[in-house]
Write an enzyme that holds these catalytic residues in place. Structure first.
Site, PDB file in Angstrom:
ATOM      1  N   GLY A   1      79.575  45.656  68.158  1.00 18.99           N
ATOM      2  CA  GLY A   1      79.154  44.631  69.121  1.00 18.99           C
ATOM      3  C   GLY A   1      80.122  43.458  69.155  1.00 18.99           C
ATOM      4  O   GLY A   1      80.452  42.931  70.221  1.00 18.99           O
TER       5      GLY A   1
ATOM      6  N   GLY B   1      75.080  51.301  61.325  1.00 13.38           N
ATOM      7  CA  GLY B   1      73.700  51.464  61.806  1.00 13.38           C
ATOM      8  C   GLY B   1      73.580  50.623  63.054  1.00 13.38           C
ATOM      9  O   GLY B   1      74.299  49.640  63.196  1.00 13.38           O
TER      10      GLY B   1
ATOM     11  N   ASN C   1      72.609  41.923  47.639  1.00 15.66           N
ATOM     12  CA  ASN C   1      72.192  43.110  48.380  1.00 15.66           C
ATOM     13  C   ASN C   1      72.411  44.278  47.432  1.00 15.66           C
ATOM     14  O   ASN C   1      73.536  44.749  47.250  1.00 15.66           O
ATOM     15  CB  ASN C   1      73.030  43.242  49.653  1.00 15.66           C
ATOM     16  CG  ASN C   1      72.595  44.419  50.503  1.00 15.66           C
ATOM     17  OD1 ASN C   1      71.764  45.228  50.078  1.00 15.66           O
ATOM     18  ND2 ASN C   1      73.156  44.525  51.691  1.00 15.66           N
TER      19      ASN C   1
ATOM     20  N   GLU D   1      73.719  37.779  58.069  1.00 19.71           N
ATOM     21  CA  GLU D   1      72.466  38.071  57.370  1.00 19.71           C
ATOM     22  C   GLU D   1      72.405  37.362  56.019  1.00 19.71           C
ATOM     23  O   GLU D   1      71.368  36.836  55.631  1.00 19.71           O
ATOM     24  CB  GLU D   1      72.317  39.589  57.198  1.00 19.71           C
ATOM     25  CG  GLU D   1      72.031  40.278  58.527  1.00 19.71           C
ATOM     26  CD  GLU D   1      72.408  41.752  58.550  1.00 19.71           C
ATOM     27  OE1 GLU D   1      73.630  42.035  58.590  1.00 19.71           O
ATOM     28  OE2 GLU D   1      71.518  42.597  58.520  1.00 19.71           O
TER      29      GLU D   1
ATOM     30  N   HIS E   1      67.048  45.736  60.544  1.00 21.06           N
ATOM     31  CA  HIS E   1      68.045  44.743  60.999  1.00 21.06           C
ATOM     32  C   HIS E   1      67.375  43.446  61.443  1.00 21.06           C
ATOM     33  O   HIS E   1      67.954  42.668  62.216  1.00 21.06           O
ATOM     34  CB  HIS E   1      68.866  45.260  62.209  1.00 21.06           C
ATOM     35  CG  HIS E   1      69.830  46.352  61.890  1.00 21.06           C
ATOM     36  ND1 HIS E   1      70.130  47.345  62.797  1.00 21.06           N
ATOM     37  CD2 HIS E   1      70.563  46.617  60.786  1.00 21.06           C
ATOM     38  CE1 HIS E   1      71.006  48.166  62.261  1.00 21.06           C
ATOM     39  NE2 HIS E   1      71.286  47.753  61.037  1.00 21.06           N
TER      40      HIS E   1
ATOM     41  N   LEU F   1      75.122  46.377  66.709  1.00 21.07           N
ATOM     42  CA  LEU F   1      75.856  47.637  66.756  1.00 21.07           C
ATOM     43  C   LEU F   1      76.869  47.671  65.612  1.00 21.07           C
ATOM     44  O   LEU F   1      77.990  47.178  65.738  1.00 21.07           O
ATOM     45  CB  LEU F   1      76.573  47.784  68.112  1.00 21.07           C
ATOM     46  CG  LEU F   1      75.716  47.556  69.368  1.00 21.07           C
ATOM     47  CD1 LEU F   1      76.561  47.649  70.626  1.00 21.07           C
ATOM     48  CD2 LEU F   1      74.559  48.553  69.415  1.00 21.07           C
TER      49      LEU F   1
ATOM     50  N   ARG G   1      73.986  58.613  62.240  1.00 22.25           N
ATOM     51  CA  ARG G   1      72.586  58.966  62.541  1.00 22.25           C
ATOM     52  C   ARG G   1      72.426  59.348  64.008  1.00 22.25           C
ATOM     53  O   ARG G   1      73.046  58.745  64.879  1.00 22.25           O
ATOM     54  CB  ARG G   1      71.651  57.791  62.237  1.00 22.25           C
ATOM     55  CG  ARG G   1      71.581  57.397  60.788  1.00 22.25           C
ATOM     56  CD  ARG G   1      70.434  56.402  60.576  1.00 22.25           C
ATOM     57  NE  ARG G   1      70.532  55.779  59.269  1.00 22.25           N
ATOM     58  CZ  ARG G   1      70.708  54.472  59.077  1.00 22.25           C
ATOM     59  NH1 ARG G   1      70.798  53.652  60.111  1.00 22.25           N
ATOM     60  NH2 ARG G   1      70.778  53.987  57.857  1.00 22.25           N
TER      61      ARG G   1
ATOM     62  N   ARG H   1      68.165  40.770  49.651  1.00 18.55           N
ATOM     63  CA  ARG H   1      67.847  41.547  50.836  1.00 18.55           C
ATOM     64  C   ARG H   1      66.949  42.689  50.388  1.00 18.55           C
ATOM     65  O   ARG H   1      67.330  43.470  49.503  1.00 18.55           O
ATOM     66  CB  ARG H   1      69.120  42.112  51.449  1.00 18.55           C
ATOM     67  CG  ARG H   1      68.816  43.025  52.587  1.00 18.55           C
ATOM     68  CD  ARG H   1      70.043  43.663  53.153  1.00 18.55           C
ATOM     69  NE  ARG H   1      69.629  44.533  54.242  1.00 18.55           N
ATOM     70  CZ  ARG H   1      70.278  45.622  54.595  1.00 18.55           C
ATOM     71  NH1 ARG H   1      71.373  45.970  53.973  1.00 18.55           N
ATOM     72  NH2 ARG H   1      69.834  46.343  55.589  1.00 18.55           N
TER      73      ARG H   1
HETATM   74  P1  ADP Z   1      77.749  48.152  58.755  1.00 15.06           P
HETATM   75  O1  ADP Z   1      76.599  48.561  59.602  1.00 15.06           O
HETATM   76  O2  ADP Z   1      78.155  49.197  57.763  1.00 15.06           O
HETATM   77  O3  ADP Z   1      77.643  46.749  58.211  1.00 15.06           O
HETATM   78  P2  ADP Z   1      79.712  47.036  60.582  1.00 15.06           P
HETATM   79  O4  ADP Z   1      78.770  46.053  61.190  1.00 15.06           O
HETATM   80  O5  ADP Z   1      80.835  46.520  59.776  1.00 15.06           O
HETATM   81  O6  ADP Z   1      78.969  48.156  59.746  1.00 15.06           O
HETATM   82  O7  ADP Z   1      80.305  47.929  61.769  1.00 15.06           O
HETATM   83  C1  ADP Z   1      81.109  49.027  61.542  1.00 15.06           C
HETATM   84  C2  ADP Z   1      81.537  49.584  62.880  1.00 15.06           C
HETATM   85  O8  ADP Z   1      82.253  48.582  63.615  1.00 15.06           O
HETATM   86  C3  ADP Z   1      82.463  50.790  62.756  1.00 15.06           C
HETATM   87  O9  ADP Z   1      82.085  51.782  63.691  1.00 15.06           O
HETATM   88  C4  ADP Z   1      83.799  50.209  63.156  1.00 15.06           C
HETATM   89  O10 ADP Z   1      84.618  51.153  63.736  1.00 15.06           O
HETATM   90  C5  ADP Z   1      83.379  49.191  64.180  1.00 15.06           C
HETATM   91  N1  ADP Z   1      84.461  48.224  64.458  1.00 15.06           N
HETATM   92  C6  ADP Z   1      84.971  47.286  63.638  1.00 15.06           C
HETATM   93  N2  ADP Z   1      86.018  46.664  64.230  1.00 15.06           N
HETATM   94  C7  ADP Z   1      86.193  47.244  65.446  1.00 15.06           C
HETATM   95  C8  ADP Z   1      87.098  47.065  66.535  1.00 15.06           C
HETATM   96  N3  ADP Z   1      88.059  46.153  66.504  1.00 15.06           N
HETATM   97  N4  ADP Z   1      86.945  47.850  67.623  1.00 15.06           N
HETATM   98  C9  ADP Z   1      85.968  48.779  67.685  1.00 15.06           C
HETATM   99  N5  ADP Z   1      85.085  49.001  66.696  1.00 15.06           N
HETATM  100  C10 ADP Z   1      85.186  48.245  65.592  1.00 15.06           C
END
Ligand code: ADP
Length: 396
Positions: free
Chosen positions: A329, A209, A7, A381, A177, A206, A238, A88
């Site tokens: 998520g 992004g 990536n 991914e 995504h 979630l 965003r 990617r």
């Molecule tokens: P990216 O899109 O950069 O790959 P990720 O999929 O890793 O990001 O998601 C990052 C988000 O997930 C951040 O907002 C982070 O706070 C949230 N996150 C990670 N672990 C937790 C958790 N235990 N509780 C709530 N939010 C979380």
């Protein structure tokens, strides 16, 4: 066969090395701050870490260092022993509806699509070109973030703007995504032990992004991101959907240039714009301490999700499953709870205990009364890119 997944970003190169028989991850890591001060290589393998700070002027050098380091650590005999490399690639426009083996024509098309992804596609190309220079004999595959959504019908992908915008400038909704929505929708069918073609699902990616996707019989029929990843849900930095009239208003009265408006909407808005932080963990912690801005950010985030899930349920006509993936998520029980509580109108009933369960395994979080299956499914991914590359390279 070993497949390297890359990536390639503008100043970073993330990688994951797979042994495809048994699909094992042999190593993964990050080369960061390419072309900047303090560039470094981080590799995790077999329970070990290797971190080195080393000057890395460009992507060619970054890849060269990887090609030297992996054999030195005993992870790979030689870069040339790879079966191939999967990349990617962010924007495939209307040209790519599935992963492809990269040849000169594919490269040219990715280059032609640069105006649609001015930051991402050039960086992705740099990774592809670096591999070609280092090991021209290796087959390379491009897997596009947009491809899965090419199944959307015109009424979903056309903006209601003058037709010439589409004809001359390719202004339409593409969605992103895609690899994640593709993967979790397929995992869902496996977990529900149902044929994919019979499932109507909404998948919510979630992360920092964020996007939603309505998946009917395994095909994306609607997704929340558009021409760019700015449309749709509220994200870390965003804005997601806003009135397009705001651009002119802020240009005229806020004295912001179009570039500055774009920058602020992409990098200073969303959770960060409202609460001052973009990390959902921090938002949740601040909410517990009574921080009003954090509470508002959380509420706006959930409110937007409710609107999208409600709308997508109506588009699908029948909703069988809702899937949560991405950092928020997968890990934020409070977001899932707040959303599901507001979706009872759709027959959604959360099992509060299952929702609180932590860990990296896919698991169901609905109770026995729920008309809709609720699943937390970790996305993968890179795994999809590795498998698709293996499939295409195997065909050679
Ligand atoms: P990216 O899109 O950069 O790959 P990720 O999929 O890793 O990001 O998601 C990052 C988000 O997930 C951040 O907002 C982070 O706070 C949230 N996150 C990670 N672990 C937790 C958790 N235990 N509780 C709530 N939010 C979380």
């Amino acid at each position: 066969m070993k497949i390297l997944v890359l990536n390639s970003g503008s100043s970073s190169l993330k990688f994951k090395l797979y042994e495809m028989s048994g699909k094992r991850v042999l190593a993964q890591g990050l080369i960061e701050r390419i072309g900047e001060e303090g560039s470094a290589v981080h590799i995790n393998y077999d329970g070990h870490h290797s971190d080195q700070e080393i000057p890395i002027p460009d992507h060619d050098r970054a890849l060269g260092i990887l090609a030297e380091t992996l054999p030195k650590l005993g992870i790979l005999e030689s870069f040339h022993a790879l079966g191939g490399v999967g990349h990617r690639v962010v924007h495939g426009g209307e040209a790519f509806t599935e992963p492809v083996l990269i040849d000169e024509k594919v490269r040219e098309t990715i280059r032609r699509l640069i105006p649609l992804a001015p930051l991402h596609n050039p960086a992705n190309l740099r990774g592809i070109e670096a591999v070609s220079r280092l090991a021209p004999e290796l087959p390379q595959v491009a897997v596009f973030d947009t491809a899965f959504h090419q199944s959307m019908a015109p009424e979903a992908y056309c903006y209601a703007v003058p037709e010439s915008w589409y004809r001359e400038y390719h202004v339409r909704r593409y969605g992103f995504h895609g690899t994640s929505h593709y993967y979790v929708s397929r995992q869902l069918a496996r977990l529900m032990e149902m044929p994919l073609k019979n499932i109507n699902a909404i998948t919510l990616h979630l992360g920092n992004g964020a996007s939603a996707c309505a998946v009917q019989g395994g095909r994306s029929i609607e997704t929340s991101m558009g021409l760019t990843p700015l449309e749709g849900l509220v994200m870390g930095t965003r804005s997601g959907d806003i009135d397009p009239g705001i651009h002119l208003y802020m240009n005229k009265y806020g004295k912001l240039s179009p570039e500055e408006i774009d920058r602020q909407l992409n990098h200073e808005s969303g959770l960060l714009g409202i609460a001052g932080v973009n990390d959902m963990r921090e938002i949740q912690a601040r909410m517990e301490q009574g921080d009003e801005r954090a509470k508002l950010a959380f509420e706006i985030f959930v409110h937007r999700l409710v609107k999208y899930v409600g709308a997508y349920a109506a588009l699908l006509g029948r909703l069988d499953a809702l899937v949560f993936t991405g950092g928020i998520g997968e890990h934020s029980a409070p977001v899932r709870r707040a959303l599901c509580e507001r979706l009872e109108i759709l027959g959604i009933r959360l099992d509060p205990e299952a929702n609180e369960r932590t860990g990296d395994e896919a698991h169901a979080i609905h109770d026995t009364q729920s008309r809709v299956a609720l699943w937390v499914i970790p996305t993968d991914e890179e795994g999809v890119i590795a498998e698709e590359s293996y499939r295409l390279i195997g065909k050679e």
